[in-house]
Design a protein around this motif. Structure first.
Motif, mmCIF file in Angstrom:
data_model
loop_
_atom_site.group_PDB
_atom_site.id
_atom_site.type_symbol
_atom_site.label_atom_id
_atom_site.label_comp_id
_atom_site.label_asym_id
_atom_site.label_seq_id
_atom_site.Cartn_x
_atom_site.Cartn_y
_atom_site.Cartn_z
ATOM 1 N N ALA A 267 0.836 -1.204 0.000
ATOM 2 C CA ALA A 267 0.000 0.000 0.000
ATOM 3 C C ALA A 267 0.871 1.254 0.000
ATOM 4 C CB ALA A 267 -0.921 0.000 1.216
ATOM 5 N N GLY A 268 1.959 1.229 0.789
ATOM 6 C CA GLY A 268 2.867 2.368 0.804
ATOM 7 C C GLY A 268 3.554 2.558 -0.532
ATOM 8 N N LEU A 269 3.993 1.457 -1.134
ATOM 9 C CA LEU A 269 4.669 1.539 -2.427
ATOM 10 C C LEU A 269 3.708 1.946 -3.542
ATOM 11 C CD1 LEU A 269 6.902 -1.652 -2.165
ATOM 12 C CD2 LEU A 269 7.684 0.731 -2.101
ATOM 13 N N ALA A 270 2.433 1.591 -3.395
ATOM 14 C CA ALA A 270 1.456 1.948 -4.419
ATOM 15 C C ALA A 270 1.312 3.460 -4.547
ATOM 16 C CB ALA A 270 0.092 1.324 -4.097
ATOM 17 N N ARG A 271 1.541 4.166 -3.432
ATOM 18 C CA ARG A 271 1.421 5.631 -3.457
ATOM 19 C C ARG A 271 2.715 6.311 -3.911
ATOM 20 N NH1 ARG A 271 -1.267 4.168 1.374
ATOM 21 N NH2 ARG A 271 0.639 4.533 2.589
ATOM 22 N N GLY B 56 -3.082 2.915 -6.352
ATOM 23 C CA GLY B 56 -2.135 4.024 -6.368
ATOM 24 C C GLY B 56 -2.252 5.013 -7.499
ATOM 25 N N ARG B 57 -2.819 4.622 -8.633
ATOM 26 C CA ARG B 57 -2.869 5.578 -9.742
ATOM 27 C C ARG B 57 -3.928 5.188 -10.759
ATOM 28 N NH1 ARG B 57 2.310 6.586 -12.611
ATOM 29 N NH2 ARG B 57 3.155 6.718 -10.517
ATOM 30 N N SER B 58 -4.266 6.143 -11.621
ATOM 31 C CA SER B 58 -5.214 5.885 -12.702
ATOM 32 C C SER B 58 -4.403 5.641 -13.976
ATOM 33 C CB SER B 58 -6.156 7.078 -12.865
ATOM 34 O OG SER B 58 -5.403 8.260 -13.090
ATOM 35 N N ARG C 224 4.499 4.194 -13.880
ATOM 36 C CA ARG C 224 4.939 3.403 -12.740
ATOM 37 C C ARG C 224 5.390 2.044 -13.280
ATOM 38 N NH1 ARG C 224 2.951 1.548 -7.964
ATOM 39 N NH2 ARG C 224 4.672 2.679 -7.026
ATOM 40 N N LEU C 225 6.541 1.570 -12.810
ATOM 41 C CA LEU C 225 7.138 0.333 -13.307
ATOM 42 C C LEU C 225 7.061 -0.748 -12.233
ATOM 43 C CD1 LEU C 225 8.724 -0.800 -15.769
ATOM 44 C CD2 LEU C 225 10.821 -0.203 -14.543
ATOM 45 N N ALA D 56 0.129 -6.868 -8.575
ATOM 46 C CA ALA D 56 0.506 -5.705 -9.387
ATOM 47 C C ALA D 56 -0.730 -4.907 -9.786
ATOM 48 C CB ALA D 56 1.277 -6.157 -10.628
ATOM 49 N N ARG D 57 -1.785 -5.600 -10.199
ATOM 50 C CA ARG D 57 -3.031 -4.927 -10.589
ATOM 51 C C ARG D 57 -3.644 -4.203 -9.393
ATOM 52 N NH1 ARG D 57 -6.207 -3.404 -15.180
ATOM 53 N NH2 ARG D 57 -7.304 -1.828 -13.992
#
Length: 621
Positions: free
Chosen positions: A350-354, A380-382, A462-463, A373-374
């Motif tokens: 969750a932290g990395l998603a942001r 985290g992003r659109s 984002r990679l 990953a999905r």
């Protein structure tokens, strides 16, 4: 000049198979420099200091480690202050992220590379203590002419590795001299000091990570057990290993007869596989008893003194406000039930998603890497979510991925379609070498060059990379670029196999309900074979099992006759899981009777039930 020429000829002779009088770690490093890194001993390479923006990224990734290590670093430096030593802490890429040295020598130290931001990877600097330590994974001395590059021939460097609690190399601690006495043995004391400091940093790290877990600290001496132990193991409530210091990894690997370099294989196994300790008798190893009485043995017969530290629990009434955990995004919350390891992983996800950092997701086949990953993308992003199947690419597919510049005309590639969304490199370990090289810039700087282009493009995507198994092993074999690995592995997530998850029956219930389109009732007799099955295909196998069951079973009640033949007859592979499920069924869920039959106490039964997702059913006496 004659000395330089002699040094170059010595290295060339070693490369041609001539027996050397050097320490074996030096010879091995020289050979790697020539055969693996393609370095030339006759070519001088000046010290390389990273630009400020790149150094800032390395320091940010190492911020937590620097905080934990700072006290140990300062203590070590105080022991050698006034003797012209420089102390450096480097990350896994060999970049110095912390440094202590004499400010009056600043200019000379910077020229020599004994400075903040210097890169000492073996591929960059040749044989040096930091680089060789990263490659070998062990403490070592590289003294004066041991260095591959004659530019560094006056330095004497001593380094020790620092491992994280999962057994992966995390950093390297180095103390170096611009000039030192000629004999190599003059650095023996430095070697012992840097080893001790690295061990204490690892100890501080595992204690910081394990406040809510059992920790078993070990020493060969009862006198030093409680004040300066040699090794430590953290365990979950079921007595399985969840973390360790490097010394503990070596100890357990030796007891299990495996290579210590495969320390990841130790995680998740019962600590009793390595030490003759019982989880229900850990109280006997606390400070309630004198240290000389806390004697245990390893499975291969070595005697040690042990100190068990109980999980820390907050008092029920605490006047100090306690920060509440940030709720997980719904996309991530749906991926696990009551499994502590998965809860920790999902909180980190969750932290990395942001954040905007590249992420590496590792795990066995079918563990849900693309699903995670999905979920991180959704949390985290659109924007677009595009999966690049690395196994289907060849070295000639550069334009397909990165696009092509033909004059002023830009033919779009796959990356252009991602926009500011997420690009997933699925099975990145199978990425062709040429594409690995091109992706390095995207992973490290966030930009890329189209084929034929001269100006980098900054896509803002984002990679996320997924790897089946351990990507570090591909680096060791030379199949994957080390620099690209370090760009990805700074933010790594490792999904556990299904056989190690404590929310097995939560997952089974959800996946069966999805397959049947309604809740499913599992008969008590099916718990044993389901718990006994090893699920080698993990979640993918479980989904296939559920779909097959829904196609052939009559109604939403699953009985033993509905299971495949291979699953309906559990084998001894299941160990305690199948035995516990069966005994609970035989006793009608009576905890006390189950504990009596299995020869353990009730708390042990409760812990094992939580781990396996089992329910008592009829009774909890």
């Amino acid at each position: 000049m004659d000395a330089d020429l002699h040094h170059i000829r010595e290295i060339e002779a070693v490369s041609q198979g001539v027996m050397a009088t050097r320490d074996p770690v030096v010879v091995e490093s020289w050979l790697r420099c020539i055969e693996k890194h393609r370095l030339d001993p006759a070519v001088r390479a000046q010290a390389y200091i990273l630009p400020d923006n790149q150094l800032r990224e390395h320091r940010q990734r190492s911020e937590e480690l620097i905080g934990i290590a700072r006290s140990g670093i300062e203590n070590l430096y105080s022991l050698v202050a006034g003797q012209n030593y420089v102390l450096m802490l480097a990350d896994r890429a060999g970049v110095t992220v912390e440094y202590l040295g004499d400010e009056t020598q600043k200019a000379e130290l910077r020229r020599s590379g004994l400075y903040l931001g210097a890169e000492w990877s073996e591929a960059r600097a040749g044989t040096c203590a930091l680089g060789a330590c990263i490659e070998a994974g062990e403490a070592l001395i590289i003294h004066q002419s041991d260095h591959f590059d004659v530019t560094h021939g006056g330095l004497s460097c001593t380094a020790a590795p620092i491992y994280d609690t999962r057994g992966q190399l995390s950093a390297v601690l180095d103390i170096s001299l611009l000039s030192s006495p000629r004999p190599r043995t003059s650095q023996s004391l430095a070697l012992n000091l840097v080893r001790q400091s690295a061990r204490r940093i690892e100890m501080a790290n595992i204690m910081a990570e394990s406040r809510s877990d059992w920790v078993l600290r070990l020493s060969g001496s009862a006198d030093f057990l409680d004040v300066d132990p040699e090794a430590a193991i953290s365990m979950d409530g079921a007595g399985c290993v969840i973390g360790m210091t490097h010394a503990a990894a070596r100890l357990m690997a030796r007891a299990a007869g495996i290579d210590w370099r495969q320390a990841g294989l130790l995680i998740g196994r019962p600590v009793s596989d390595f030490l003759n300790v019982r989880l229900d008798r850990l109280d006997d190893l606390t400070r309630q008893r004198p240290a000389p009485e806390r004697l245990i043995e390893t499975r291969d017969g070595h005697r040690l003194f042990a100190h068990a530290i109980e999980p820390r629990r907050l008092p029920s009434r605490n006047p100090v406000p306690i920060a509440r955990a940030v709720p997980l995004p719904a996309a991530l919350r749906e991926l696990a039930g009551d499994d502590p390891a998965m809860a920790q992983l999902l909180n980190r996800a969750a932290g990395l998603a942001r954040a905007a950092l590249p992420v590496l997701i590792e795990g066995e086949t079918g563990t849900g890497k693309l699903t995670l990953a999905r979920a991180m993308h959704d949390a985290g992003r659109s924007g677009a979510f595009i999966v690049l199947r690395c196994a289907e690419l060849s070295d000639t597919d550069e334009a397909l991925v990165f696009g092509r510049m033909d004059g002023r005309r830009h033919e779009e590639g796959l990356i252009d379609q991602v926009g500011r969304g997420t690009l997933v490199l699925d099975k990145v370990n199978e990425l062709p070498p040429r594409l690995q090289s091109r992706l390095l810039q995207l992973a490290s700087e966030g930009s890329y060059l189209p084929v034929g282009g001269i100006r980098p493009i900054l896509p803002g995507l984002r990679l996320i990379a997924t790897a089946q198994g351990d990507l570090a092993a591909c680096v060791q074999s030379g199949a994957f670029r080390r620099d690209l690995y370090h760009c990805l592995a700074g933010s790594a997530l490792r999904l556990p196999p299904l056989r190690d998850r404590r929310d097995l029956f939560w997952l089974i219930d959800r996946i069966l309900a999805r397959a049947y389109a309604e809740p499913v009732l599992l008969s008590p007799e099916v718990l044993t074979p389901l718990a006994a099955h090893q699920w080698p295909g993990n979640l993918r196998e479980l989904s296939g099992f559920a779909a097959s069951l829904a196609a052939v079973a009559q109604g939403p009640n699953v009985t033993l006759s509905d299971l495949p033949m291979t699953m309906a007859a559990p084998t001894e592979r299941s160990g305690g899981a199948a035995l516990l499920a069966r005994t609970l069924h035989e006793t009608g869920g009576n905890i006390s009777e189950t504990a009596r039959r299995m020869g353990v106490d009730r708390t042990t039964i409760h812990r094992r039930m939580r781990r396996l997702g089992l329910h008592a059913g009829a009774s909890t006496h």
